[in-house]
Write a protein that holds these residues in place. Structure first.
Motif, short mmCIF file in Angstrom:
data_model
loop_
_atom_site.label_atom_id
_atom_site.label_comp_id
_atom_site.label_asym_id
_atom_site.label_seq_id
_atom_site.Cartn_x
_atom_site.Cartn_y
_atom_site.Cartn_z
N GLU A 1 1.23 -5.16 -1.13
CA GLU A 1 0.99 -3.78 -0.71
C GLU A 1 0.41 -3.00 -1.89
O GLU A 1 0.84 -3.16 -3.02
CB GLU A 1 2.31 -3.14 -0.25
N LEU A 2 -0.57 -2.15 -1.59
CA LEU A 2 -1.24 -1.37 -2.63
C LEU A 2 -0.33 -0.25 -3.15
O LEU A 2 0.72 0.03 -2.57
CB LEU A 2 -2.54 -0.78 -2.09
N ALA A 3 -0.77 0.36 -4.23
CA ALA A 3 -0.01 1.41 -4.91
C ALA A 3 0.47 2.50 -3.94
O ALA A 3 -0.31 3.00 -3.13
CB ALA A 3 -0.88 2.05 -6.00
N GLN B 1 2.13 2.24 -1.43
CA GLN B 1 2.32 1.77 -0.04
C GLN B 1 3.32 0.63 -0.01
O GLN B 1 3.38 -0.12 0.97
CB GLN B 1 0.97 1.33 0.53
N GLU B 2 4.11 0.49 -1.06
CA GLU B 2 5.01 -0.67 -1.18
C GLU B 2 6.27 -0.49 -0.34
O GLU B 2 7.38 -0.65 -0.82
CB GLU B 2 5.40 -0.90 -2.66
N ASP C 1 7.58 -3.53 -11.64
CA ASP C 1 6.60 -2.82 -10.83
C ASP C 1 6.35 -3.62 -9.56
O ASP C 1 6.54 -4.83 -9.53
CB ASP C 1 5.30 -2.55 -11.62
N ASP D 1 3.53 -2.98 -7.05
CA ASP D 1 2.26 -2.86 -6.33
C ASP D 1 1.33 -4.05 -6.52
O ASP D 1 1.38 -4.75 -7.52
CB ASP D 1 1.53 -1.57 -6.73
N HIS E 1 -1.40 -9.94 -4.67
CA HIS E 1 -0.56 -9.84 -5.87
C HIS E 1 -1.25 -10.66 -6.97
O HIS E 1 -0.89 -11.80 -7.23
CB HIS E 1 0.85 -10.37 -5.59
N PRO F 1 6.80 1.95 -8.17
CA PRO F 1 5.53 1.82 -7.44
C PRO F 1 4.33 2.00 -8.39
O PRO F 1 4.48 2.46 -9.52
CB PRO F 1 5.58 3.00 -6.46
N ALA F 2 3.17 1.61 -7.90
CA ALA F 2 1.88 2.06 -8.45
C ALA F 2 1.74 1.98 -9.97
O ALA F 2 1.46 2.97 -10.62
CB ALA F 2 1.65 3.52 -8.01
N GLY G 1 2.67 5.46 -11.11
CA GLY G 1 3.97 5.33 -10.45
C GLY G 1 5.15 5.74 -11.31
O GLY G 1 6.09 6.37 -10.82
#
Ligand code: ZN
Ligand code: ZN
Length: 412
Positions: A26-28, A30-31, A77, A79, A100, A135-136, A142
């Motif tokens: 999942e992108l930054a 959006q995890e 982290d 993302d 990933h 996140p991110a 993030g």
């Protein structure tokens, strides 16, 4: 006192958790799924869990020994990257164009395993463990988002913050660098304003494509001609967007730049050179107005606390063998990990090498650095860590946490 790591480091369980994360990147910011899995696992292990910190961040708190003792934070982290996976693995990404490719799925797996091990062995230590799922990291800010959302006020204040990152290199090594370990990073957005028109009549336009092309070329000499050889610096133009069709000269061109430096002086020199070069080229081209040049984000340098790093490195040496821990010096990569530590709180960040032995053996090159350049590294569509690193990555975190829990007098 040793912890019983049997359940938390069951290789099959860790591999299943990891493969699932790898399949569902999942992108930054959006995890959601990743954060949900981490939160559920932490709750199951007895942590007090808070979700949605700084967007999709997760924080788990576990106290042992009546809460007296130091507070140790462990961070991963979460993302993934906008990279189309090309590994051909059976557990390759199922999200189109998302992968990933930096190993953050490994980081989450290691953190989950470590959190479970520390919970299962809570009789063996006293203090507070705080698990942070961030996140991110990939340029999204993030860590700053979590801090802005009260990370430093809402949870037990750390005495030390620990983190680790997957790296290329034959699996089974744990590079540690006391002091400066990663560069500062700055993102710069440039908009060149030209005058658009018909492709057949360039004389009636100011072509921003040509001007931006000159800017890209001229920027290549900033580091080589303006920065001393003794200073490390990188200037990369990562994106160039302009135009919509073959016969249309567009009105503007956009460039995305990234700068890496290791000290404030070099950073200022480089940013000044970028402003001068971009403005000068636009002037030379006769652009109707000056370019927009904006700093859109960045990460500070990462400087490990030498004392903490020496202690943790020593623990890893005892655990895995003296030859497995070495210092390859600071890298030009950057991280927002350091922002998680409140001002003045020490932190330590090390690496776990992940290249499968067969890939390493097949790579060309005699010297270590030659081979390193020839195996898929972070952000490559071919980045595929060896599963043999799953258990060791849990043990590095657990042993580091125990080292610090036992060393520090604590504030609890
Ligand atoms: Zn990365
Ligand atoms: Zn990363």
């Amino acid at each position: 006192m040793a912890l019983d790591l049997t359940s938390a480091t069951d290789p099959a369980r860790l591999a299943e958790f990891y493969r699932d994360l790898h399949r569902h990147p999942e992108l930054a910011f959006q995890e959601h799924r990743t954060a949900g899995k981490l939160a559920a696992g932490l709750r199951g292990a007895g942590y007090e869990v808070t979700e949605g910190v700084g967007g999709t961040g997760v924080v788990g708190v576990l106290r042992a020994g009546a809460g007296a003792g130091p507070v140790v934070w462990l961070r991963a982290d979460m993302d993934a990257l906008p990279v189309r996976e090309a590994t051909g693995l059976s557990y390759a990404s199922t999200a189109d164009g998302v992968m990933h490719a930096c190993g953050h799925d490994l980081h989450v797996t290691w953190l989950m395993g470590a959190a479970e091990a520390l919970a299962a062995g809570r009789d063996a230590w006293a203090g507070t463990v705080v698990v942070v799922g961030q996140p991110a990291e990939e340029g999204g800010g993030g860590a700053a988002a979590m801090v802005a959302d009260g990370l430093h006020e809402r949870f037990p204040r750390p005495d030390v913050v620990l983190g680790q990152h997957a790296a290329p290199g034959l699996a089974g090594f744990y590079p540690h660098t006391p002091g400066l370990t990663m560069a500062a990073s700055d993102d710069i957005d440039v908009v060149v304003h030209g005058v658009g028109g018909h492709g057949s009549r360039p004389e009636s336009t100011v072509d921003p494509v040509v001007t931006a092309a000159y800017i890209v070329t001229r920027l290549q000499s900033v580091v080589s001609r303006e920065i001393a050889a003794s200073e490390a610096a990188v200037l990369t133009v990562g994106a160039f967007h302009a135009g919509t069709g073959h016969n249309i000269i567009p009105a503007e061109a956009r460039l995305s730049l990234n700068v890496r430096t290791r000290n404030g002086n070099t950073r200022e020199k480089l940013l000044d050179a970028i402003r001068r070069t971009v403005t000068g080229e636009c002037q030379a081209a006769g652009c109707p107005r000056p370019p927009d040049i904006g700093l859109s984000g960045g990460y500070p340098v990462t400087v490990n606390d030498p004392g903490t790093d020496h202690r943790v490195a020593e623990t890893h040496r005892r655990l895995f063998g003296a030859h497995t821990v070495f210092d390859f010096g600071p890298v030009m990569g950057s991280e927002d990990f350091s922002l998680l530590a409140p001002e003045g709180v020490p932190y330590d960040y090390w690496y776990v090498t992940t290249t499968p032995p067969d890939v390493w053996e097949a790579a060309e090159g005699e010297e270590l650095t030659e081979r390193l350049a020839n195996v898929p590294g972070n952000h490559s569509p071919l980045f595929a860590p060896d599963l043999s690193v799953l258990v060791p990555g849990v043990r590095t975190l657990v042993s580091a946490a125990l080292t610090e829990l036992r060393h520090r007098p604590g504030t609890g």
